[in-house]
Enzyme design. Structure first.
Site, PDB file in Angstrom:
ATOM      1  N   SER A  45       7.351   5.227   6.001  1.00 48.97           N
ATOM      2  CA  SER A  45       8.461   4.505   5.391  1.00 48.97           C
ATOM      3  C   SER A  45       8.278   4.491   3.878  1.00 48.97           C
ATOM      4  O   SER A  45       7.274   4.973   3.366  1.00 48.97           O
ATOM      5  CB  SER A  45       8.548   3.085   5.945  1.00 48.97           C
ATOM      6  OG  SER A  45       7.282   2.615   6.350  1.00 48.97           O
ATOM      7  N   ASP A  78       0.859  -1.174   0.000  1.00 47.25           N
ATOM      8  CA  ASP A  78       0.000   0.000   0.000  1.00 47.25           C
ATOM      9  C   ASP A  78       0.899   1.229   0.000  1.00 47.25           C
ATOM     10  O   ASP A  78       2.044   1.176   0.459  1.00 47.25           O
ATOM     11  CB  ASP A  78      -0.866   0.036   1.256  1.00 47.25           C
ATOM     12  CG  ASP A  78      -1.994  -0.989   1.247  1.00 47.25           C
ATOM     13  OD1 ASP A  78      -1.970  -1.911   0.415  1.00 47.25           O
ATOM     14  OD2 ASP A  78      -2.898  -0.874   2.101  1.00 47.25           O
TER      15      ASP A  78
END
Length: 272
Positions: free
Chosen positions: A232, A91
């Site tokens: 991240s 995602d």
């Protein structure tokens, strides 16, 4: 003035930024988020991030990080079945940038070299004229990720570094992908040449947890690992002439916009 603007655009903020980006602080935060008392943070985190808990397996959390890297329910992230499609490994918000003369040229952000990111001149040359796919994850995204293509993976290479946030304001300030801690592997594939798949840590993300460290055969869409707390990034480097990215994604990237994608979704077509 928001927090990130203060940290990156003011003198007092820059003084605070260095300790905030240190691996020592990241380790300390990580130790707490792995502890039992950190469970108290879970309800507030879920509410503030707006996470739809009906998508996930929500039982048996021993600490905050168990919740953060929670597993999604079966069938909620189907992997594209057409084998000539390149899939998203996670995602996130995708942007695709050209690699020209070994330099990645993003829109409205800092340029950086592939060699500096990989710390390997010979490997970097393979991607001259190719593409750099950047998947940026926020705290509300699913933080498990998979292999982008089937093949034989190399041994992982970990590069230690400091830990900037991966929010756009930080990306515009400097070559974050050359400074943050990161881990990558090369995947030798039948249809897409040799791909690099890299995980990049961010502020308060001291650990990138990949399941397979040594060389191994891997399968497209197979779970590769997970990030622990924070935002991240996953970077995929593609050799020239190997993939045609969907036009809508390229057009959005050219406008400086990111395209929301999900783990297993098709993002382009393999050309070989």
């Amino acid at each position: 003035m928001d927090t990130l603007h203060f940290l990156y655009h003011t003198a007092p903020g820059r003084m605070l930024l260095k300790p905030l980006c240190s691996r020592g602080l990241s380790r300390l935060c990580g130790a707490f988020l792995d502890s039992g008392p950190s469970k108290l943070l879970i309800p507030l985190f879920l509410k503030k991030a707006g996470i739809d808990t009906s998508e996930y397996e929500m039982d048996g959390f021993r600490c905050f990080n168990d919740c953060f890297c929670r597993k999604i329910k079966e069938g909620r992230r189907p992997v594209e079945q057409e084998e000539d499609k390149m899939i998203a490994p996670s995602d996130g918000r995708l942007s695709v940038w050209p690699i020209e003369e070994g330099v990645v040229i993003p829109v409205k952000q800092s340029r950086f070299t592939v060699e500096g990111m990989l710390r390997d001149r010979k490997l970097a040359e393979r991607y001259r004229g190719g593409l750099c796919l950047v998947y940026r994850l926020s705290v509300d995204h699913y933080h498990r990720y998979g292999y982008v293509e089937s093949g034989r993976k190399s041994r992982n290479r970990f590069i230690s570094g400091i830990l900037h946030t991966v929010q756009p304001i930080a990306l515009a300030e400097g070559p974050v992908f050359m400074e943050n801690c990161r881990e990558y592997t090369c995947i030798k594939t039948k249809r897409a040449g040799v791909l690099v798949q890299m995980e990049v840590g961010a502020m308060l993300v001291g650990r990138i947890r990949n399941y397979k460290e040594d060389p191994a055969d891997v399968i497209r869409g197979e779970e590769k690992g997970t990030f622990l707390y924070g935002g991240s990034t996953i970077i995929v480097l593609v050799e020239p002439g190997r993939v045609e990215i969907d036009r809508e994604i390229l057009e959005a990237s050219a406008r400086g916009e990111e395209t929301p994608v999900r783990y297993g979704q098709a993002v382009g077509c393999l050309l070989h």
